[in-house]
Design a protein around this motif. Structure first.
Motif, PDB file in Angstrom:
ATOM      1  N   ASN A  93      44.041  41.376  45.573  1.00  0.00           N
ATOM      2  CA  ASN A  93      43.343  40.046  46.956  1.00  0.00           C
ATOM      3  C   ASN A  93      43.741  39.104  46.034  1.00  0.00           C
ATOM      4  O   ASN A  93      44.018  37.918  47.426  1.00  0.00           O
ATOM      5  N   MET A 101      45.573  37.134  39.968  1.00  0.00           N
ATOM      6  CA  MET A 101      45.927  37.471  38.887  1.00  0.00           C
ATOM      7  C   MET A 101      46.464  38.429  37.972  1.00  0.00           C
ATOM      8  O   MET A 101      46.569  38.417  36.917  1.00  0.00           O
ATOM      9  N   PHE A 155      41.984  43.564  32.617  1.00  0.00           N
ATOM     10  CA  PHE A 155      41.108  43.612  33.579  1.00  0.00           C
ATOM     11  C   PHE A 155      41.148  43.188  34.586  1.00  0.00           C
ATOM     12  O   PHE A 155      39.924  42.530  33.862  1.00  0.00           O
ATOM     13  N   SER A 209      37.291  45.339  40.121  1.00  0.00           N
ATOM     14  CA  SER A 209      35.819  45.406  40.279  1.00  0.00           C
ATOM     15  C   SER A 209      34.987  46.093  39.183  1.00  0.00           C
ATOM     16  O   SER A 209      35.213  46.808  38.370  1.00  0.00           O
ATOM     17  N   PHE A 265      37.768  30.758  33.269  1.00  0.00           N
ATOM     18  CA  PHE A 265      37.522  31.123  34.922  1.00  0.00           C
ATOM     19  C   PHE A 265      37.159  32.684  34.297  1.00  0.00           C
ATOM     20  O   PHE A 265      37.267  33.219  32.854  1.00  0.00           O
TER      21      PHE A 265
HETATM   22  P1  NAD Z   1      39.278  47.722  41.626  1.00  0.00           P
HETATM   23  O1  NAD Z   1      38.955  47.862  40.647  1.00  0.00           O
HETATM   24  O2  NAD Z   1      39.276  48.772  42.578  1.00  0.00           O
HETATM   25  O3  NAD Z   1      40.779  47.485  41.125  1.00  0.00           O
HETATM   26  C1  NAD Z   1      41.258  46.845  40.503  1.00  0.00           C
HETATM   27  C2  NAD Z   1      42.369  47.315  39.859  1.00  0.00           C
HETATM   28  O4  NAD Z   1      42.537  48.892  39.077  1.00  0.00           O
HETATM   29  C3  NAD Z   1      43.711  48.307  40.399  1.00  0.00           C
HETATM   30  O5  NAD Z   1      45.126  47.796  40.224  1.00  0.00           O
HETATM   31  C4  NAD Z   1      43.479  49.623  40.395  1.00  0.00           C
HETATM   32  O6  NAD Z   1      44.505  50.577  41.346  1.00  0.00           O
HETATM   33  C5  NAD Z   1      42.336  49.672  39.124  1.00  0.00           C
HETATM   34  N1  NAD Z   1      42.360  51.323  38.852  1.00  0.00           N
HETATM   35  C6  NAD Z   1      41.468  51.541  39.731  1.00  0.00           C
HETATM   36  N2  NAD Z   1      40.823  52.601  39.095  1.00  0.00           N
HETATM   37  C7  NAD Z   1      41.330  52.866  38.013  1.00  0.00           C
HETATM   38  C8  NAD Z   1      40.759  53.880  36.714  1.00  0.00           C
HETATM   39  N3  NAD Z   1      40.270  54.255  36.776  1.00  0.00           N
HETATM   40  N4  NAD Z   1      41.749  53.290  35.622  1.00  0.00           N
HETATM   41  C9  NAD Z   1      42.325  51.902  35.985  1.00  0.00           C
HETATM   42  N5  NAD Z   1      43.079  51.391  36.554  1.00  0.00           N
HETATM   43  C10 NAD Z   1      42.398  51.469  37.867  1.00  0.00           C
HETATM   44  O7  NAD Z   1      39.283  46.793  42.516  1.00  0.00           O
HETATM   45  P2  NAD Z   1      39.983  46.626  43.939  1.00  0.00           P
HETATM   46  O8  NAD Z   1      39.567  46.557  44.459  1.00  0.00           O
HETATM   47  O9  NAD Z   1      42.022  46.302  43.830  1.00  0.00           O
HETATM   48  O10 NAD Z   1      39.683  44.297  44.294  1.00  0.00           O
HETATM   49  C11 NAD Z   1      38.443  43.891  44.410  1.00  0.00           C
HETATM   50  C12 NAD Z   1      37.448  43.652  42.904  1.00  0.00           C
HETATM   51  O11 NAD Z   1      37.895  42.897  42.690  1.00  0.00           O
HETATM   52  C13 NAD Z   1      36.549  42.663  43.467  1.00  0.00           C
HETATM   53  O12 NAD Z   1      35.180  43.688  43.220  1.00  0.00           O
HETATM   54  C14 NAD Z   1      36.900  41.438  43.181  1.00  0.00           C
HETATM   55  O13 NAD Z   1      35.576  40.740  42.781  1.00  0.00           O
HETATM   56  C15 NAD Z   1      37.065  42.132  41.618  1.00  0.00           C
HETATM   57  N6  NAD Z   1      37.777  40.779  41.449  1.00  0.00           N
HETATM   58  C16 NAD Z   1      37.342  40.243  40.156  1.00  0.00           C
HETATM   59  C17 NAD Z   1      38.058  38.752  39.348  1.00  0.00           C
HETATM   60  C18 NAD Z   1      37.230  37.909  38.548  1.00  0.00           C
HETATM   61  O14 NAD Z   1      38.368  36.801  38.474  1.00  0.00           O
HETATM   62  N7  NAD Z   1      36.064  38.132  38.255  1.00  0.00           N
HETATM   63  C19 NAD Z   1      38.958  38.767  40.699  1.00  0.00           C
HETATM   64  C20 NAD Z   1      39.725  39.142  41.845  1.00  0.00           C
HETATM   65  C21 NAD Z   1      39.154  40.512  42.040  1.00  0.00           C
END
Ligand code: NAD
Length: 497
Positions: free
Chosen positions: A171, A176, A246, A249, A467
């Protein structure tokens, strides 16, 4: 490994300035662009057209091990590089990103879909992590004090934690990544970045920026994979990896915390959110609407800090609902790269289906549709700006991240009720409060269980501020002076007086 070959097939022309294929040269390992023999490719899809933008390599466990090896080999020289020199290189990264801001924004708008104005904002925000951490790199101080027993001196040095694995979501594909790379490099660490497969081109473009700025080979490595689970598990099992940072989600964060626990790897977790936005009767309506639009619609609603639940006090409710509906209905939806677009497509079809599910669920529980709600019959993953009135507390969208352009309005009567509603979630990332009464504003900020609160402001992100979230929204902080600490270990030396 073999050197990368140019990709020619089936690539779309760029919307302007930047050719997406030029960012898909291969994995970036040890300062080289590599497309190892036999590796498949991962398609990068334009969410506005559903067409292929480029293809990037699908790294294997072996490639991940090679990236960790490169980071480990570069570690000793980088940690002993004078902080001033590290700072200058980080500053150069900032300058190069700003010099290429238009191209980078185009790239982000293409692969992520967000409106160019949001993409430009992201580039400036992302670049600023390099500038801020360039300033931090020369101010990493230790501590020195006599022991209370009088027996010895306590000396505390801060040392780079070691090789770091950085995992980022789609996103904010630039911000990030830089929010992790810049403090890690400032601290003297070397890194392997694994970006989301939906938006890998920006990550590779950042690797090119780092290389041009003088980041030595192996200090920053980038790889893309369709098997993040096994690839990350292999990296965390490598004893040279000491840190996992990381962003993504909460669901995946929990899996990675368990994986890291096996090897006692230090973790920073920036996870999901469910931000409440509270508007009291005494709020400045115009300011509250501006703030709500920003908190909700930055990035088309695809932000962890996005206002997920809007609680408006009864006295202002009708006017607020009418005004925000007018503003949402007037937003120009279109391809992110088109001038004038205010709301681009969602990242995937699955994201659109989730919005449909959440809206249907809220309507079935008594919410009323004020605008939007119907998906256009067009190619691309579009969902219209939507407003729902009277969303009940048991609606799925009050509990889950909406992650899209849907405003969920609910009414409240008292301050205590607003706080109880705001805190009725497992998440604790961001919140927003609008009131003209400063004492009440600060009181409410203190009672809300989140890591960040915007008081009369719809934006909290700032590279100079810590943050991060509480509860299931994460562990640790990024940005501010705290951001670099995540990549340092305290070394305590006891010495006689
Ligand atoms: P996601 O958790 O599906 O994926 C995030 C990353 O993790 C990606 O690079 C993905 O390829 C990787 N990933 C997925 N499964 C994995 C595994 N089993 N092992 C290792 N890596 C794995 O999230 P998304 O859909 O890419 O992003 C949206 C989410 O991120 C939302 O929940 C949002 O709130 C969160 N987010 C949080 C912040 C924050 O600063 N708190 C900032 C931006 C987004």
């Amino acid at each position: 490994m073999t050197l990368a070959t140019p990709l020619a097939a089936a690539l779309l022309p760029a919307a302007s300035g930047i050719d997406p294929a030029s960012c898909a040269r291969g994995l970036y390992i040890g300062g080289e662009w590599l497309w190892p023999a036999g590796r498949a490719s991962i398609p990068v899809i334009d969410p506005a057209t559903e067409q292929l933008l480029a293809e990037v390599p699908d790294a294997s466990v072996e490639d991940a091990t090679a990236a960790v090896e490169a980071a480990a080999q570069a570690a000793a020289a980088w940690r002993s590089t004078p902080p001033r020199r590290r700072s200058e290189i980080l500053r150069r990264c900032f300058e190069l990103m700003m010099a290429r801001a238009d191209d980078l924004a185009q790239l982000i708008a293409l692969e992520n879909g967000k409106a160019l104005r949001d993409a430009r904002g992201e580039v400036a925000y992302a670049a600023d992590f390099f500038r801020w951490n360039a300033e931090e790199a020369v101010r990493i101080c230790g501590d020195f004090m006599p022991s209370p027993t009088g027996a010895n001196h306590i000396i505390v040095d801060y040392e780079p934690i070691g090789v770091c694995v950085l995992i980022t979501p789609w996103n904010f594909p630039a911000a990030m990544a830089t929010r992790k790379i810049a403090p890690a490099l400032a601290a003297g660490c070397t890194v392997v970045l694994k970006p989301a497969s939906e938006t890998p081109l920006t990550a590779y473009a950042l690797a090119a920026v780092c290389a041009e700025a003088g980041v030595p080979p192996g200090v920053v490595n980038v790889l893309t994979t369709s098997a993040p689970g096994p690839v990350t598990a292999a990296m965390l099992a490598d004893a040279r990896v000491r840190k996992l940072s990381f962003t993504g989600s909460t669901q995946v964060g929990r899996v990675l915390l368990a994986e890291a626990a096996k090897h006692v790897v230090s973790c920073s977790m920036e996870l999901g959110g469910n931000a409440p936005l509270i508007v009291f009767d005494d709020a400045d309506l115009e300011l509250a609407i501006e703030g709500a639009m920003l908190a909700k619609m930055r990035n088309g609603g695809e932000a962890c800090t996005a206002a997920n639940r809007l609680y408006v006090q009864s006295g202002l409710y009708e006017r607020f609902a009418a005004e925000i509906t007018a503003r949402m209905a007037a937003l120009k939806v279109g391809r992110g790269t088109d001038p004038g677009t205010e709301c681009g497509p969602m990242i995937t079809l699955a994201a659109v289906r989730k919005l449909e599910r959440l809206v249907d669920d809220a309507l079935s529980r008594g919410a009323r549709l004020l605008c939007g709600g119907a998906r256009p019959n067009l190619p691309g993953f579009f969902y219209p700006p939507t407003v729902l009135d009277g969303v009940p507390a048991d609606a799925a969208m009050a509990c889950e991240e909406i992650f899209g352009p849907v405003v969920a309005l609910s009414r409240f009567e008292t301050e205590d009720e607003a706080i109880a509603l705001a805190n009725a979630t497992e998440y604790g990332l961001a919140a927003y409060v609008f009131t003209r009464d400063l004492a009440r504003g600060l009181r409410v900020c203190r009672r809300i269980e989140t890591g960040m609160v915007g008081l009369n402001r719809g934006l909290v992100s700032d590279p100079a501020a810590p943050f991060g979230g509480t509860k299931q929204s994460g562990l640790g902080r990024e940005g501010g002076t705290q951001g670099v600490l995540e990549f340092l270990e305290a070394k305590y030396i006891a010495t006689p007086l």
